[in-house]
Write an enzyme that holds these catalytic residues in place. Structure first.
Site, short mmCIF file in Angstrom:
data_model
loop_
_atom_site.label_atom_id
_atom_site.label_comp_id
_atom_site.label_asym_id
_atom_site.label_seq_id
_atom_site.Cartn_x
_atom_site.Cartn_y
_atom_site.Cartn_z
N CYS A 1 -11.89 -10.99 20.79
CA CYS A 1 -11.05 -10.20 19.88
C CYS A 1 -9.91 -9.54 20.63
CB CYS A 1 -11.89 -9.15 19.15
SG CYS A 1 -12.70 -7.97 20.27
N GLN B 1 -19.14 -9.98 11.62
CA GLN B 1 -17.68 -10.10 11.51
C GLN B 1 -17.21 -9.54 10.17
OE1 GLN B 1 -15.31 -10.94 13.53
NE2 GLN B 1 -16.30 -12.01 15.22
N CYS C 1 -2.68 -0.89 8.78
CA CYS C 1 -2.05 -2.18 8.43
C CYS C 1 -0.56 -2.12 8.77
CB CYS C 1 -2.23 -2.48 6.95
SG CYS C 1 -3.95 -2.63 6.45
N CYS D 1 -7.28 1.63 -1.05
CA CYS D 1 -7.13 0.77 0.12
C CYS D 1 -7.26 -0.67 -0.34
CB CYS D 1 -8.19 1.10 1.16
SG CYS D 1 -8.14 0.02 2.62
N CYS E 1 0.82 -1.21 0.00
CA CYS E 1 0.00 0.00 0.00
C CYS E 1 0.85 1.26 0.00
CB CYS E 1 -0.92 0.00 1.22
SG CYS E 1 -2.01 1.42 1.31
N ASP F 1 -19.13 -13.93 23.32
CA ASP F 1 -18.28 -13.21 22.36
C ASP F 1 -18.35 -11.72 22.69
OD1 ASP F 1 -16.80 -12.35 20.22
OD2 ASP F 1 -18.22 -12.97 18.68
#
Length: 477
Positions: A430, A304, A85, A178, A76, A403
């Site tokens: 997460c 998700q 990222c 992106c 990128c 979750d």
């Protein structure tokens, strides 16, 4: 007189030795740990210390002396500025190796409990264009890089559509391309930007709370449907007409969009959960498919963001639950009921609880369209809904699947779970750090019997982790 700040040192020929949290790498000098972003183990660098604490420092690279053998070229053009990222300079096989280590370190260091051997991490099916949702801010204050500032480059306008910059809440880094989502999303976003510029639509000023174009949410699905939600900020009818002109332009030029929506956000933040969202074209939802099930996803729904990998995550959760047709399952933080409906075929009954009322309505619809009749869903704060009286009314759970958000479970929820004493708990997280904290609280009554990390977010330090717990009296019998 104010005291002069002590000059922080520049350190030369420092070898990066490991990967750390938040996408940073680290080096050690004497007994001091130094965190350095955008480096990889094996890099040798000169670094400028920017922040010094008692036990650690934060630094930035001044120059690279030599590059690590494992380093790869980021794909990128925005890498190193956009914070999304941070691991694009690491080969994917190295990324998942460090994620596995991160889960192990956090569960052992924070949880301090007996753990089984970890299963190897499940790498993502896709490492590019894997997301089904992205959100872009719109601002009249574009972020300028250090090179742009030093060059003296002048800009005709400072409007930008892109991502917020950490530490500069009102500035937006302009994004041209992106790699995280199907390429059509780049075309849609850039078309919105260009139309706004060409038609002199004002971009939002977060400090002044004015400007028409505020935020863009783009979602797609594995059924080839696209949802676009544009946030505006208007008080006069003339501005609303400008907004509708932009919406019509997007509707005319992107027939792939099946759900085009907008919202007038007059609040100080960009959240839309409490606002009315209007449909300009098409439906107010899209569908995702998983196995033989369809899931309705609305503008306020949680789903998700890595669809293909979510299937593998939920299969792990279902396998860990070890369900039979006679068991009652509580699905905590159920969202739009994806896990609840996914496991319902193997259970006697599934009860889902979620904070967002709109998500619960979607969960009910998801059961209905899939002809699932053994689910019940309730909306409200988890600690207020999941009480002893609720369990007395609906029956004790044989299995709990939980979750929770990144903050983990509220202590009251953990206490209620232990009083309910299900045979098994499947904890999907997460954030392995808060998961480890909660596992330590459950340790007096439950034993961790399986651990499965799952990578949902390539090129980032984030990782999902699924843990199976069994009641100790059950495992010891």
């Amino acid at each position: 007189m104010t005291r002069k700040k002590k000059q922080l040192p520049l350190l030369e020929d420092i070898t990066i030795t490991d990967v750390a949290a938040e996408g940073k790498s680290l080096a050690r000098v004497d007994d001091m740990v130094i965190f350095v972003p955008f480096t990889v183990p094996g890099d040798i660098v000169d670094i400028q210390i920017r922040k010094k604490k008692h036990h650690y420092c934060e630094a930035e690279v001044v120059r690279f002396k030599s590059y690590s053998d494992i380093r790869v070229k980021p794909m990128c053009e925005h890498f190193g500025i956009c914070g999304g990222c941070k691991w694009q300079n690491l080969p994917y096989e190295e990324q998942i190796k460090f994620k596995q280590k991160q889960v192990f370190d956090q569960l052992t260091r924070i949880g301090k409990i007996e753990l089984p051997e970890f299963n190897p991490i499940l790498g993502s099916v896709k490492t590019k264009e894997y997301r089904n949702k992205l959100e872009f801010g719109c601002s009249n204050k574009r972020w300028l890089t250090k090179d742009q500032i030093e060059s003296g480059e002048k800009f005709d306008n400072m409007n930008a559509v892109g991502f917020h910059i950490t530490g500069a809440f009102d500035k937006i880094l302009p994004i041209e391309k992106c790699w995280l989502m199907d390429g059509l999303h780049n075309e849609i976003r850039n078309a919105i930007r260009d139309y706004a510029l060409n038609n002199k639509i004002s971009f939002f000023d977060l400090r002044e709370q004015k400007g028409l174009l505020r935020d863009i949410i783009i979602r797609n699905s594995n059924t080839n449907e696209w949802m676009v939600i544009i946030q505006f900020h208007y008080e006069e009818q003339a501005d609303e007409e400008k907004a509708k002109g932009l919406l019509q332009y997007i509707a005319d030029n992107f027939k792939q969009i099946t759900s085009l929506m907008y919202v007038n956000n007059q609040k100080g933040n960009d959240t839309i959960g409490d606002l009315e969202i209007k449909t300009f074209k098409g439906n107010d939802y899209i569908f995702e498919e998983m196995e033989n099930l369809k899931f309705k996803v609305g503008p306020k729904s949680f789903y998700q963001t890595n669809t293909e990998q979510a299937y593998h995550l939920y299969k792990v959760a279902r396998d860990f639950a070890k369900l039979n047709q006679d068991e009652t399952v509580y699905d905590l933080y159920t969202g739009t009921g994806t896990i609840a409906n996914f496991v319902a075929g193997k259970a006697k009954r599934v009860i889902g609880i979620e904070y967002v009322p709109e998500a619960i309505e979607d969960a009910k619809v998801n059961s209905s369209i899939n002809d699932i009749k053994n689910t019940l869903f309730y909306a409200g704060d988890m600690k207020d809904i999941l009480t002893d009286d609720f369990i007395l009314e609906h029956g004790k759970p044989d299995v709990i699947i939980t979750d929770p958000p990144r903050a983990g479970m509220h202590p009251d929820v953990i206490k209620t779970i232990m009083r309910a004493a299900p045979k098994r708990i499947v904890y999907v997280s997460c954030n392995p750090a808060t998961q480890a904290r909660d596992l330590a609280d459950l340790d007096c009554m439950y034993k961790v019997t399986a651990v499965q990390p799952v990578d949902m977010f390539p090129h980032t330090p984030h990782v999902e982790n699924v843990v199976q717990l069994e009641r100790k009296e059950t495992t010891e019998a």
